[in-house]
Design a protein around this motif. Sequence first.
Motif, PDB file in Angstrom:
ATOM      1  N   GLY A  10       0.971  -1.082  -0.034  1.00 44.84           N
ATOM      2  CA  GLY A  10       0.042  -0.084   0.041  1.00 44.84           C
ATOM      3  C   GLY A  10       0.769   1.434   0.018  1.00 44.84           C
ATOM      4  O   GLY A  10       0.406   2.220  -0.619  1.00 44.84           O
ATOM      5  N   GLY A  11       1.938   1.192   0.977  1.00 43.08           N
ATOM      6  CA  GLY A  11       2.869   2.393   0.727  1.00 43.08           C
ATOM      7  C   GLY A  11       3.545   2.706  -0.626  1.00 43.08           C
ATOM      8  O   GLY A  11       3.698   3.589  -1.079  1.00 43.08           O
ATOM      9  N   LEU A  70      13.115   3.041   7.916  1.00 43.74           N
ATOM     10  CA  LEU A  70      13.682   3.664   6.474  1.00 43.74           C
ATOM     11  C   LEU A  70      12.634   4.445   5.844  1.00 43.74           C
ATOM     12  O   LEU A  70      13.046   5.444   5.159  1.00 43.74           O
ATOM     13  N   ALA A  71      11.506   4.184   5.640  1.00 42.30           N
ATOM     14  CA  ALA A  71      10.341   4.546   4.817  1.00 42.30           C
ATOM     15  C   ALA A  71      10.103   5.773   5.503  1.00 42.30           C
ATOM     16  O   ALA A  71      10.125   6.985   4.730  1.00 42.30           O
ATOM     17  N   ASP A  72      10.023   5.842   6.698  1.00 33.46           N
ATOM     18  CA  ASP A  72       9.605   7.039   7.496  1.00 33.46           C
ATOM     19  C   ASP A  72      10.736   8.375   7.391  1.00 33.46           C
ATOM     20  O   ASP A  72      10.602   9.347   7.155  1.00 33.46           O
ATOM     21  N   LEU A  73      12.056   7.852   7.507  1.00 30.77           N
ATOM     22  CA  LEU A  73      13.000   8.534   7.351  1.00 30.77           C
ATOM     23  C   LEU A  73      13.192   9.355   6.101  1.00 30.77           C
ATOM     24  O   LEU A  73      13.296  10.713   5.853  1.00 30.77           O
ATOM     25  N   ALA A  74      12.944   8.548   4.901  1.00 26.36           N
ATOM     26  CA  ALA A  74      12.707   9.144   3.537  1.00 26.36           C
ATOM     27  C   ALA A  74      11.599  10.217   3.272  1.00 26.36           C
ATOM     28  O   ALA A  74      11.628  11.080   2.913  1.00 26.36           O
ATOM     29  N   ALA A  75      10.382   9.699   4.064  1.00 24.81           N
ATOM     30  CA  ALA A  75       9.317  10.611   3.903  1.00 24.81           C
ATOM     31  C   ALA A  75       9.723  12.119   4.919  1.00 24.81           C
ATOM     32  O   ALA A  75       8.977  13.223   4.525  1.00 24.81           O
ATOM     33  N   LEU A 149       2.551   9.903   4.608  1.00 21.59           N
ATOM     34  CA  LEU A 149       3.546   8.746   4.487  1.00 21.59           C
ATOM     35  C   LEU A 149       4.210   8.398   5.764  1.00 21.59           C
ATOM     36  O   LEU A 149       4.516   7.154   5.998  1.00 21.59           O
ATOM     37  N   SER A 150       4.981   9.254   6.286  1.00 23.34           N
ATOM     38  CA  SER A 150       5.664   9.288   7.672  1.00 23.34           C
ATOM     39  C   SER A 150       4.589   8.693   8.668  1.00 23.34           C
ATOM     40  O   SER A 150       5.010   7.760   9.466  1.00 23.34           O
ATOM     41  N   ILE A 151       3.330   9.065   8.869  1.00 24.57           N
ATOM     42  CA  ILE A 151       2.585   8.559   9.853  1.00 24.57           C
ATOM     43  C   ILE A 151       2.126   7.114   9.338  1.00 24.57           C
ATOM     44  O   ILE A 151       2.103   6.094  10.234  1.00 24.57           O
ATOM     45  N   TYR A 152       2.003   6.948   8.202  1.00 24.10           N
ATOM     46  CA  TYR A 152       1.451   5.662   7.711  1.00 24.10           C
ATOM     47  C   TYR A 152       2.653   4.690   8.071  1.00 24.10           C
ATOM     48  O   TYR A 152       2.491   3.337   8.285  1.00 24.10           O
ATOM     49  N   PRO A 157       3.889  -1.379  11.400  1.00 26.41           N
ATOM     50  CA  PRO A 157       4.319  -2.579  12.316  1.00 26.41           C
ATOM     51  C   PRO A 157       3.356  -2.560  13.378  1.00 26.41           C
ATOM     52  O   PRO A 157       2.979  -3.821  13.739  1.00 26.41           O
ATOM     53  N   ILE A 158       2.855  -1.683  13.844  1.00 28.63           N
ATOM     54  CA  ILE A 158       1.788  -1.559  14.881  1.00 28.63           C
ATOM     55  C   ILE A 158       0.508  -2.502  14.449  1.00 28.63           C
ATOM     56  O   ILE A 158      -0.123  -3.284  15.156  1.00 28.63           O
ATOM     57  N   VAL A 159       0.139  -1.767  13.346  1.00 30.18           N
ATOM     58  CA  VAL A 159      -1.231  -2.450  12.499  1.00 30.18           C
ATOM     59  C   VAL A 159      -0.912  -3.839  12.197  1.00 30.18           C
ATOM     60  O   VAL A 159      -1.971  -4.773  12.472  1.00 30.18           O
TER      61      VAL A 159
END
Length: 169
Positions: A10-11, A70-75, A149-152, A157-159
């Motif tokens: 999804g991301g 890593l995805a969060d860092l890029a966002a 995207l950062s929130i997602y 991992p929690i979801v």
Amino acid sequence: MFNYRNLCLGGFAICGFAMAFALYLQEFMGLEPCPMCIFQRVAMIAAGAFFLLGAIHNPKQAGQWVYAALADLAAIVGALIAARHVWLQSLPPDQVPACGPTLDYLMSMFPLSEVVTMILKGDGNCAKIDAAWLGLSLPAWTLVSFIGLSIYASLMPIVAKLTAKKEFN
């Protein structure tokens, strides 16, 4: 089903849509990206790549946090660039930096570290608002997208863990 692989896909799909829309605006609407826009695209592609790698690898527990981080860092990097871009666009005309050379020229004349520094300072090309929707410029929408995207990425991992617990109960 909200397992980790599907959440990563999804991301990746969100990043792919964002890039497809950016290319549509460039190729069909004639909106040429400024250097800061290109850096925002790089951040979007990086986030998408980390989401895709997470989907392919489909790690368990700790690995899920690594790909999400890593995805969060890029966002976050993309959001910072977009925020700077929005700030430049909000400056009064007399405070906008002068327009600079093209990215191709800068890349041919300077080392990459200097090019990055020059581009992140911004110039008149980046301060120009070419298009807006619902009162927000394209960089402002990009900022909203990166924050989302950062929130997602942070919640994936929690979801995935909560979904896995419900499946076993």
